[in-house]
Design a protein around this motif. Structure first.
Motif, mmCIF file in Angstrom:
data_model
loop_
_atom_site.group_PDB
_atom_site.id
_atom_site.type_symbol
_atom_site.label_atom_id
_atom_site.label_comp_id
_atom_site.label_asym_id
_atom_site.label_seq_id
_atom_site.Cartn_x
_atom_site.Cartn_y
_atom_site.Cartn_z
ATOM 1 N N ALA A 125 60.380 22.909 -37.922
ATOM 2 C CA ALA A 125 58.911 22.926 -38.133
ATOM 3 C C ALA A 125 58.662 22.611 -36.193
ATOM 4 C CB ALA A 125 57.762 22.578 -38.357
ATOM 5 N N GLU A 126 58.681 22.375 -35.567
ATOM 6 C CA GLU A 126 58.382 22.241 -34.335
ATOM 7 C C GLU A 126 58.878 23.843 -33.314
ATOM 8 O OE1 GLU A 126 62.463 20.490 -33.849
ATOM 9 O OE2 GLU A 126 61.245 20.843 -35.315
ATOM 10 N N ASP A 127 60.183 24.597 -33.795
ATOM 11 C CA ASP A 127 60.271 25.987 -33.701
ATOM 12 C C ASP A 127 59.409 26.943 -33.985
ATOM 13 O OD1 ASP A 127 62.267 24.196 -32.110
ATOM 14 O OD2 ASP A 127 63.883 24.738 -33.562
ATOM 15 N N SER A 161 63.009 13.095 -31.813
ATOM 16 C CA SER A 161 61.802 12.231 -31.286
ATOM 17 C C SER A 161 60.543 12.046 -32.082
ATOM 18 C CB SER A 161 61.553 12.249 -29.906
ATOM 19 O OG SER A 161 60.735 11.471 -29.705
ATOM 20 N N TRP A 162 60.148 11.039 -32.643
ATOM 21 C CA TRP A 162 58.563 11.315 -33.267
ATOM 22 C C TRP A 162 58.126 11.838 -32.024
ATOM 23 C CZ3 TRP A 162 55.994 11.224 -36.858
ATOM 24 C CH2 TRP A 162 54.160 10.729 -36.246
ATOM 25 N N SER A 163 57.830 9.841 -30.727
ATOM 26 C CA SER A 163 56.852 9.900 -29.567
ATOM 27 C C SER A 163 57.036 11.323 -28.896
ATOM 28 C CB SER A 163 56.610 9.409 -28.749
ATOM 29 O OG SER A 163 56.635 7.996 -29.610
ATOM 30 N N GLU A 164 58.484 12.053 -28.971
ATOM 31 C CA GLU A 164 58.264 13.381 -27.857
ATOM 32 C C GLU A 164 58.001 14.519 -29.192
ATOM 33 O OE1 GLU A 164 61.535 12.972 -25.429
ATOM 34 O OE2 GLU A 164 60.634 11.298 -24.951
ATOM 35 N N VAL A 165 58.124 15.011 -29.979
ATOM 36 C CA VAL A 165 58.743 15.560 -30.405
ATOM 37 C C VAL A 165 57.553 16.124 -32.047
ATOM 38 C CG1 VAL A 165 60.282 17.046 -32.049
ATOM 39 C CG2 VAL A 165 60.955 17.027 -29.584
ATOM 40 N N LEU A 166 57.939 15.286 -32.706
ATOM 41 C CA LEU A 166 56.949 15.462 -33.965
ATOM 42 C C LEU A 166 55.910 14.888 -33.600
ATOM 43 C CD1 LEU A 166 59.665 13.976 -36.325
ATOM 44 C CD2 LEU A 166 59.015 15.755 -35.620
ATOM 45 N N CYS A 188 52.844 13.582 -42.864
ATOM 46 C CA CYS A 188 53.555 13.872 -41.388
ATOM 47 C C CYS A 188 54.625 13.323 -41.597
ATOM 48 C CB CYS A 188 53.085 13.026 -40.339
ATOM 49 S SG CYS A 188 50.728 14.197 -40.194
ATOM 50 N N GLY A 189 55.902 14.370 -41.792
ATOM 51 C CA GLY A 189 56.870 13.996 -41.953
ATOM 52 C C GLY A 189 57.496 13.239 -40.173
ATOM 53 N N THR A 190 58.146 12.750 -40.883
ATOM 54 C CA THR A 190 59.001 11.181 -39.685
ATOM 55 C C THR A 190 60.577 11.856 -39.878
ATOM 56 O OG1 THR A 190 59.556 10.017 -41.751
ATOM 57 C CG2 THR A 190 57.160 9.610 -40.422
ATOM 58 N N PRO A 191 60.959 11.576 -38.555
ATOM 59 C CA PRO A 191 62.647 11.474 -38.494
ATOM 60 C C PRO A 191 64.053 11.671 -39.064
ATOM 61 C CG PRO A 191 61.507 10.301 -36.569
ATOM 62 C CD PRO A 191 60.579 10.399 -37.203
ATOM 63 N N SER A 192 64.840 12.416 -39.271
ATOM 64 C CA SER A 192 65.840 11.522 -39.618
ATOM 65 C C SER A 192 65.755 11.822 -40.964
ATOM 66 C CB SER A 192 66.749 10.480 -39.298
ATOM 67 O OG SER A 192 66.804 10.077 -38.287
ATOM 68 N N TRP A 193 65.309 13.368 -41.076
ATOM 69 C CA TRP A 193 64.987 14.209 -42.652
ATOM 70 C C TRP A 193 64.707 12.865 -43.386
ATOM 71 C CZ3 TRP A 193 69.490 13.859 -40.482
ATOM 72 C CH2 TRP A 193 69.952 14.818 -40.222
ATOM 73 N N ILE A 197 61.137 6.087 -41.188
ATOM 74 C CA ILE A 197 58.958 5.443 -40.465
ATOM 75 C C ILE A 197 58.530 4.254 -39.531
ATOM 76 C CG2 ILE A 197 58.566 6.740 -43.516
ATOM 77 C CD1 ILE A 197 58.459 3.255 -43.800
ATOM 78 N N ASP A 198 59.682 3.540 -39.632
ATOM 79 C CA ASP A 198 59.195 2.907 -38.660
ATOM 80 C C ASP A 198 59.052 3.276 -37.134
ATOM 81 O OD1 ASP A 198 62.500 3.699 -38.779
ATOM 82 O OD2 ASP A 198 62.622 2.264 -36.726
ATOM 83 N N GLU A 199 59.677 4.693 -36.705
ATOM 84 C CA GLU A 199 59.235 4.985 -35.524
ATOM 85 C C GLU A 199 57.663 5.426 -35.626
ATOM 86 O OE1 GLU A 199 61.170 5.763 -32.762
ATOM 87 O OE2 GLU A 199 62.324 3.974 -34.064
ATOM 88 N N ALA A 200 57.141 5.457 -36.354
ATOM 89 C CA ALA A 200 55.888 6.183 -37.398
ATOM 90 C C ALA A 200 54.877 4.878 -36.465
ATOM 91 C CB ALA A 200 55.244 6.473 -38.473
ATOM 92 N N LEU A 201 55.350 3.953 -37.373
ATOM 93 C CA LEU A 201 55.127 2.558 -36.970
ATOM 94 C C LEU A 201 54.865 2.424 -35.595
ATOM 95 C CD1 LEU A 201 53.930 -0.236 -38.383
ATOM 96 C CD2 LEU A 201 56.032 -0.944 -38.352
#
Length: 317
Positions: A125-127, A161-166, A188-193, A197-201
């Motif tokens: 989706a970032e594309d 990357s969560w912080s840089e892309v998502l 909001c979708g999180t990394p790795s399919w 969710i720990d990255e969003a945390l």
């Protein structure tokens, strides 16, 4: 006057219960996120349970009002998910065609009083940022005043990357939605399919009424992912399982009833909402219908797959 009241009382008792039963949306109305919880208009924790439709371009027959009616009345769903395909000759190629399918499901969900997840079913989706912004601007303008709507703005990101892309992507789509709709939930979708969710945390989005996607397939994703989920919940992160399967991550293989029930126990314990993948008659284990089935076959146990019977029994109970 007394006889009129008695007559009206008798008539009211004769009416079927359905005439009085509230729909899920009538009962709960506007949803909101508070801490790790989804809550209704009265501030009560609400758990939504339902089904996801398959990629819209590949299983179009199930994008119908009849499917919605059966999922509500027979399967006892209070939420369903319209998975609008983006790539693979989906919305990017045929925007009007795919939009029409999704709006058919949304309109039917509103008529039936169900919550409906409008899913940008994309892995890149970032594309497709501008296309996504246009789509959600349209949906939020048309349906933003309906409490039925839940926006899922990125189905399953890959290893990004969560912080840089998502997070930047989500922030822009949220902004487009909030121009028209200040209230409804955005997932909001999180990394790795949609598993990390720990990255969003670590770096959540500073917006109200935002939740984060967790996806799992029970035969592949086991205790390690459940531990991540509990860590996120303990940290106050609101999670929504917009898609889960009873099989392995391919959608095929065996139906792992034991692991599915362990997941259900965890989700029910924390009142986390979830939708099963999927309403389809594709020849794979996670489909709820056997190949060459019709919409009406959703009511016939003999036409359901092993996964279909397991999930339907869970929803009905």
């Amino acid at each position: 006057m007394k006889y009129i009241l008695i007559f009206l009382s008798i008539i009211s008792l004769a009416l079927p219960y359905k005439a009085y039963a509230q729909t899920p949306v009538e009962e709960n109305v506007q949803l909101r996120i508070e801490g790790p919880h989804l809550k209704n208009k009265d501030g009560e924790v609400l758990q939504l349970k339902g089904m996801s439709l398959f990629w819209s371009q590949w299983q179009p027959k199930f994008y119908s009002a009849k499917t919605v009616e059966i999922l509500k009345n027979d399967w006892q769903c209070n939420v369903l998910r319209a998975a609008m395909a983006v790539d693979y000759e989906g919305y990017l190629t045929y925007p009007d065609r795919e939009l029409k399918k999704v709006e058919t499901v949304i309109d039917a969900a509103i008529a039936e009083g169900l919550y409906v997840i409008v899913d940008w079913h994309d892995h890149h989706a970032e594309d497709h940022l501008e296309e996504s912004k246009k789509f959600f601007a349209h949906i939020s303008k048309k349906y933003g005043d309906c409490p039925n709507i839940i926006y899922e703005i990125y189905n399953e990101p890959l290893e990004v990357s969560w912080s840089e892309v998502l997070k930047p992507y989500h922030t822009q789509i949220i902004k487009a939605i909030r121009k028209n709709d200040s209230n409804n939930i955005i997932v909001c979708g999180t990394p790795s399919w949609s598993q990390r969710i720990d990255e969003a945390l670590k770096d959540p989005i500073p917006e109200e009424n935002v939740a984060y996607t967790l996806h799992f397939y029970a035969d592949t994703h086991r205790q390690e992912l459940r531990d991540l989920a509990e860590k996120a919940i303990a940290g106050g992160l609101p999670i929504f399982v917009t898609e889960y399967g009873t099989t392995d991550a391919s959608g095929d293989g065996i139906v792992n009833e034991e692991q599915t029930k362990i997941w259900w126990k965890l989700l029910d314990n924390y009142k986390i909402s979830y939708c099963n993948w999927s309403v389809a008659d594709k020849d794979e284990a996670c489909s709820v219908l056997k190949p060459e089935s019709s919409i009406e076959d959703l009511t016939k146990n003999r036409k359901l797959t092993t996964s279909g019977r397991l999930v339907k029994a869970k929803l009905q109970n």
